[in-house]
Design an enzyme around this catalytic site. Sequence first.
Site, PDB file in Angstrom:
ATOM      1  N   SER A   8       0.841  -1.194   0.000  1.00  0.00           N
ATOM      2  CA  SER A   8       0.000   0.000   0.000  1.00  0.00           C
ATOM      3  C   SER A   8       0.879   1.247   0.000  1.00  0.00           C
ATOM      4  CB  SER A   8      -0.897   0.008   1.235  1.00  0.00           C
ATOM      5  OG  SER A   8      -1.559   1.241   1.317  1.00  0.00           O
ATOM      6  N   HIS A  33      -1.150  -1.154  -4.361  1.00  0.00           N
ATOM      7  CA  HIS A  33      -2.425  -0.846  -3.695  1.00  0.00           C
ATOM      8  C   HIS A  33      -2.462   0.658  -3.408  1.00  0.00           C
ATOM      9  CE1 HIS A  33      -6.058  -1.790  -1.403  1.00  0.00           C
ATOM     10  NE2 HIS A  33      -5.632  -0.884  -0.519  1.00  0.00           N
ATOM     11  N   ASP A  35      -4.738   3.841  -1.995  1.00  0.00           N
ATOM     12  CA  ASP A  35      -5.868   4.198  -1.132  1.00  0.00           C
ATOM     13  C   ASP A  35      -6.322   5.625  -1.363  1.00  0.00           C
ATOM     14  OD1 ASP A  35      -6.169   1.805   0.576  1.00  0.00           O
ATOM     15  OD2 ASP A  35      -4.108   2.273   1.141  1.00  0.00           O
ATOM     16  N   MET A  37      -8.965   8.471  -0.211  1.00  0.00           N
ATOM     17  CA  MET A  37      -9.864   8.823   0.904  1.00  0.00           C
ATOM     18  C   MET A  37     -10.369  10.244   0.733  1.00  0.00           C
ATOM     19  SD  MET A  37      -7.504   7.411   3.997  1.00  0.00           S
ATOM     20  CE  MET A  37      -6.727   5.798   3.924  1.00  0.00           C
ATOM     21  N   HIS A  66      -8.244   1.446  -4.265  1.00  0.00           N
ATOM     22  CA  HIS A  66      -9.232   1.216  -3.197  1.00  0.00           C
ATOM     23  C   HIS A  66      -9.876   2.556  -2.849  1.00  0.00           C
ATOM     24  CE1 HIS A  66      -9.715   0.041   1.383  1.00  0.00           C
ATOM     25  NE2 HIS A  66     -10.874   0.203   0.781  1.00  0.00           N
ATOM     26  N   MET A  68     -12.153   4.882  -0.836  1.00  0.00           N
ATOM     27  CA  MET A  68     -12.882   5.090   0.421  1.00  0.00           C
ATOM     28  C   MET A  68     -13.552   6.452   0.303  1.00  0.00           C
ATOM     29  SD  MET A  68      -9.882   3.488   2.760  1.00  0.00           S
ATOM     30  CE  MET A  68      -8.770   3.545   1.356  1.00  0.00           C
ATOM     31  N   MET A 137     -11.973  -5.799   4.746  1.00  0.00           N
ATOM     32  CA  MET A 137     -11.187  -4.874   5.572  1.00  0.00           C
ATOM     33  C   MET A 137     -10.937  -5.521   6.936  1.00  0.00           C
ATOM     34  SD  MET A 137     -10.456  -2.293   3.742  1.00  0.00           S
ATOM     35  CE  MET A 137      -9.595  -1.430   5.059  1.00  0.00           C
ATOM     36  N   ASP A 175      -7.073  -6.316   3.693  1.00  0.00           N
ATOM     37  CA  ASP A 175      -6.381  -5.034   3.829  1.00  0.00           C
ATOM     38  C   ASP A 175      -6.474  -4.531   5.261  1.00  0.00           C
ATOM     39  OD1 ASP A 175      -5.332  -2.512   3.401  1.00  0.00           O
ATOM     40  OD2 ASP A 175      -7.000  -1.798   2.164  1.00  0.00           O
TER      41      ASP A 175
HETATM   42  C1  DX5 Z   1      -6.572   1.627   5.354  1.00  0.00           C
HETATM   43  C2  DX5 Z   1      -6.062   1.340   3.966  1.00  0.00           C
HETATM   44  C3  DX5 Z   1      -4.958   0.369   3.908  1.00  0.00           C
HETATM   45  C4  DX5 Z   1      -3.691   0.779   4.621  1.00  0.00           C
HETATM   46  C5  DX5 Z   1      -3.144  -0.477   5.210  1.00  0.00           C
HETATM   47  O1  DX5 Z   1      -7.734   2.350   5.269  1.00  0.00           O
HETATM   48  O2  DX5 Z   1      -7.116   0.830   3.161  1.00  0.00           O
HETATM   49  O3  DX5 Z   1      -4.663  -0.012   2.566  1.00  0.00           O
HETATM   50  O4  DX5 Z   1      -2.716   1.374   3.803  1.00  0.00           O
HETATM   51  O5  DX5 Z   1      -2.098  -0.154   6.047  1.00  0.00           O
HETATM   52  P1  DX5 Z   1      -1.479  -1.209   7.043  1.00  0.00           P
HETATM   53  O6  DX5 Z   1      -0.976  -2.371   6.239  1.00  0.00           O
HETATM   54  O7  DX5 Z   1      -0.363  -0.433   7.711  1.00  0.00           O
HETATM   55  O8  DX5 Z   1      -2.563  -1.619   8.014  1.00  0.00           O
HETATM   56 ZN    ZN Z   2      -6.606  -0.055   1.192  1.00  0.00          ZN
END
Ligand code: DX5
Ligand code: ZN
Length: 216
Positions: A8, A33, A35, A37, A66, A68, A137, A175
């Site tokens: 990620s 990956h 993220d 947000m 991903h 969010m 998740m 994840d």
């Molecule tokens: C959290 C993200 C993850 C995050 C995971 O909302 O979706 O992808 O980067 O981080 P770790 O592996 O540190 O839990």
């Molecule tokens: Zn993620």
Amino acid sequence: MSHLIAPSVLSCDFANIQRDVEMINASLADWFHIDVMDGVFVPNISFGFPVIKAIKKYATKPLDVHLMIENPDQYVEEFAKSGADVLTVHYEACRHLHRTIQLIKANGMKAGVALNPHTNVSVLENVIRDIDMVLIMSVNPGFGGQKFIQQAVTKVEQTKKMIESSGSNAVIEVDGGVNTSTGADLLKAGADVLVAGSFVFNSENPTQTIVDLKAI
Ligand code: DX5
Ligand code: ZN
């Protein structure tokens, strides 16, 4: 198929993003990956299209994006243009999930659906044959570096059963809080793709950590 590893980039050094992308290119990792947000669906803001396009410029492996965010439909086309190969939306953020899945596929991407820790996997029964990936998740989304929620292992088992009994081709990604120990439990339960952020990027040797995750 042996399992896939998706580091990620949320945990990478954003001042050295090209260096970290090249590290993943040269490693045993399978996907990036990414993220996204929006500060509404989750209590954090990460980054958007310009950063994804910058990663795409250097990445030699698929981008696993991903989302969010609320109302993902309005941005699906722009994510395709930015270079997303797999686009995952949250079940909890989609009022017309089936339509969103069709929209993602019509834009040439693979479609994933993510479930928050409190959401039962059974909510996917009616779309499981339409999707390419289920994202379980194992933390509440919004931040890297959180503690793994053990119930995710049971949810992976349940998802695996649903996929097998329905004849779906979906893969299972997990994840949040993934390391070599939680990763081993998840793979045993039927996970196909492990996302790891802080475990990779906060380690002394990220390339070796990816080797370790790949070797579970
Ligand atoms: C959290 C993200 C993850 C995050 C995971 O909302 O979706 O992808 O980067 O981080 P770790 O592996 O540190 O839990
Ligand atoms: Zn993620």
